[in-house]
Design a protein around this motif. Structure first.
Motif, PDB file in Angstrom:
ATOM      1  N   PHE A   1      48.928   0.475  67.354  1.00 10.66           N
ATOM      2  CA  PHE A   1      47.976   1.336  66.647  1.00 10.66           C
ATOM      3  C   PHE A   1      48.683   2.405  65.813  1.00 10.66           C
ATOM      4  O   PHE A   1      48.283   2.672  64.668  1.00 10.66           O
TER       5      PHE A   1
ATOM      6  N   THR B   1      38.292   6.908  57.332  1.00 10.37           N
ATOM      7  CA  THR B   1      37.969   5.712  58.107  1.00 10.37           C
ATOM      8  C   THR B   1      39.140   5.287  58.984  1.00 10.37           C
ATOM      9  O   THR B   1      38.964   4.968  60.168  1.00 10.37           O
ATOM     10  N   VAL B   2      40.352   5.295  58.433  1.00  5.35           N
ATOM     11  CA  VAL B   2      41.543   4.949  59.209  1.00  5.35           C
ATOM     12  C   VAL B   2      41.712   5.938  60.363  1.00  5.35           C
ATOM     13  O   VAL B   2      42.018   5.549  61.500  1.00  5.35           O
TER      14      VAL B   2
ATOM     15  N   ILE C   1      39.242   5.232  63.172  1.00  7.17           N
ATOM     16  CA  ILE C   1      39.645   4.053  63.948  1.00  7.17           C
ATOM     17  C   ILE C   1      40.729   4.432  64.951  1.00  7.17           C
ATOM     18  O   ILE C   1      40.688   4.025  66.123  1.00  7.17           O
TER      19      ILE C   1
ATOM     20  N   ILE D   1      39.157   6.636  67.822  1.00  7.48           N
ATOM     21  CA  ILE D   1      38.377   5.824  68.757  1.00  7.48           C
ATOM     22  C   ILE D   1      39.294   4.954  69.601  1.00  7.48           C
ATOM     23  O   ILE D   1      39.092   4.793  70.810  1.00  7.48           O
ATOM     24  N   ALA D   2      40.339   4.377  68.963  1.00 10.58           N
ATOM     25  CA  ALA D   2      41.280   3.516  69.691  1.00 10.58           C
ATOM     26  C   ALA D   2      41.988   4.283  70.797  1.00 10.58           C
ATOM     27  O   ALA D   2      42.144   3.789  71.919  1.00 10.58           O
TER      28      ALA D   2
END
Length: 452
Positions: free
Chosen positions: A141, A197-198, A201, A204-205
């Protein structure tokens, strides 16, 4: 049987003390490194309490700062904060095990038990397999985030600085740390939906938890998810959607942002505002300009936080989910608390209730102290202090402006809240208590009292 229970209590106390001691040592190491002359620009003085506060905030992956990270610290100082956040997010025991593996040394039972406790694992047998996912997913990630962010940052800042801010931002987003090297968090990127947006992500990850990720990745072979993963995914999605809808209503489609902003960017910024209180701490707009209803929604999200065994803080989504299903079962007159054709154990429910009660006591005492030691600006009320208290406990990093102006006592209180939020309220209290392990041999008759 009794001797076994006594041994279990004694071991848990010892384990809690070791975990607390490990985080304290890490904070002190960070304090020493940030006190070095090359950690700050020439002729810039940082008091010891501010250095300690920054180290504690980084280790506890909070992001609350008494000084501006971009302006006050040199590249060396910023990298120290980055490393502290990485180690604090994944757990220092993760890196200890990684070092053992590199040196090809066998991991002892005590080390495995420490890893089990630090990652909130249920079974000791999960230690080795989960460790692979912790290290592998973290690299995946964060390096993926580095590459995706570099697409935007390198053309904007050049190769050298662009890669640096991409790495820094990818690590801080995944670790839910909240530090930034831009000076104003992500307010300069509110019109950049790609970066936001990145970032969402990555947030949340990191906040979803490594056990949940393992279940999701192994679903194609197992064809099932554990009850923990199902509850986590349902609660996380529900809070995300509910938070988004409520913030759309309370902020009236973010009317505080410039009038020329497109509805797409307004929607992305509202989504980001719903995600970041889940212990990320990054922001695209000044929190002081938010409506009272929005602050309340954000405080609730900060209190809940992320998932056990993740990089997030708060009381955790599973605790919130268990209590929600417990309340629904009671209102329906059902004896058992059921979810996905399974029944929650009474021990789980009691532990969740105890966690909520202890967290409420800690937050109430901290808020009371800060109302006596800190100055509340005109135009603000109790929310000015309570917001900061919840942000510290949930290891979020959002602020209404209190942290940079904290008194000495205020800084100590916030540091303690960040520490408790990261290490865990049970671990912290068990480590600090001097109670004797006892098992009651006599049970008195039960009797009802009036409730409600």
């Amino acid at each position: 049987m009794i001797m076994r229970q006594l041994a279990h209590f004694k071991f848990f106390d010892t384990l809690s003390k070791k975990m607390v001691a490990g985080f304290i040592i890490l904070i002190l190491i960070g304090t020493v490194l940030l006190s070095l002359p090359w950690a700050t620009p020439a002729n810039v003085h940082t008091s010891l309490i501010d250095v300690l506060f920054t180290s504690a905030s980084a280790t506890c992956i909070t992001g609350l700062t008494v000084v501006n990270t971009a302006a006050h610290w040199t590249t060396f100082g910023q990298l120290v904060i980055l490393v502290l956040s990485e180690v604090g997010a994944l757990g220092y025991m993760t890196f200890a095990v990684l070092l053992f593996n590199i040196m090809r040394r066998q991991i002892g039972l005590s080390t495995q038990l420490m890893v089990k406790a630090s990652l909130n694992l249920e079974r000791l047998s999960d230690t080795k397999s989960v460790m692979k996912y912790v290290v592998g997913l973290s690299l995946l990630f964060q390096l993926g985030g580095l590459g995706l962010l570099a697409i935007d940052f390198v053309p904007r800042f050049g190769w050298r600085h662009g890669l640096y801010v991409s790495l820094y931002h990818a690590v801080m987003s995944f670790c839910n740390a909240g530090f930034d090297v831009f000076g104003d968090s992500l307010q300069g990127f509110r019109n950049d939906p790609y970066v936001l947006t990145v970032t969402m992500i990555l947030i949340i990850a990191g906040g979803l938890g490594f056990l949940v990720w393992r279940d999701v990745l192994l679903y194609h072979t197992r064809k099932r998810l554990t009850l923990n993963s199902k509850l986590t995914l349902l609660t996380t999605f529900s809070l995300f959607v509910i938070g988004f809808v409520l913030l759309l209503i309370t902020e009236r489609d973010l009317e505080l942002l410039p009038t020329g902003m497109s509805w797409v960017n307004r929607t992305i910024n509202t989504l980001f505002l719903s995600v970041t209180p889940r212990t990320a701490g990054l922001i695209t707009m000044p929190t002081q300009g938010l409506q009272a209803g929005s602050l309340l929604v954000i405080m609730i999200l900060m209190f809940v936080g992320g998932t056990p065994g993740s990089t997030a803080g708060g009381i955790k989504t599973t605790t919130f989910g268990v209590l929600m299903f417990q309340s629904i079962a009671q209102l329906r007159g059902r004896r058992d608390v059921e979810f996905s054709h399974r029944r929650f154990s009474q021990e789980n429910i009691n532990r969740a209730l105890m966690l909520i009660f202890l967290a409420s006591i800690v937050l109430t005492v901290a808020t009371l102290i800060l109302t006596q030691t800190e100055k509340i600006p005109k135009g603000f009320g109790l929310e000015y202090v309570l917001f900061e208290v919840l942000s510290a406990f949930g290891t979020v990093g959002l602020s209404l402006g209190l942290t940079p102006n904290l008194t000495l006592i205020g800084k100590i209180v916030i540091m303690m809240l960040m520490f408790i939020g990261r290490v865990g309220i049970f671990t912290s209290l068990y480590a600090l208590s001097r109670r004797q392990a006892r098992v009651n041999l006599i049970r008195y008759p039960a009797e009802n009292i009036l409730i409600g």
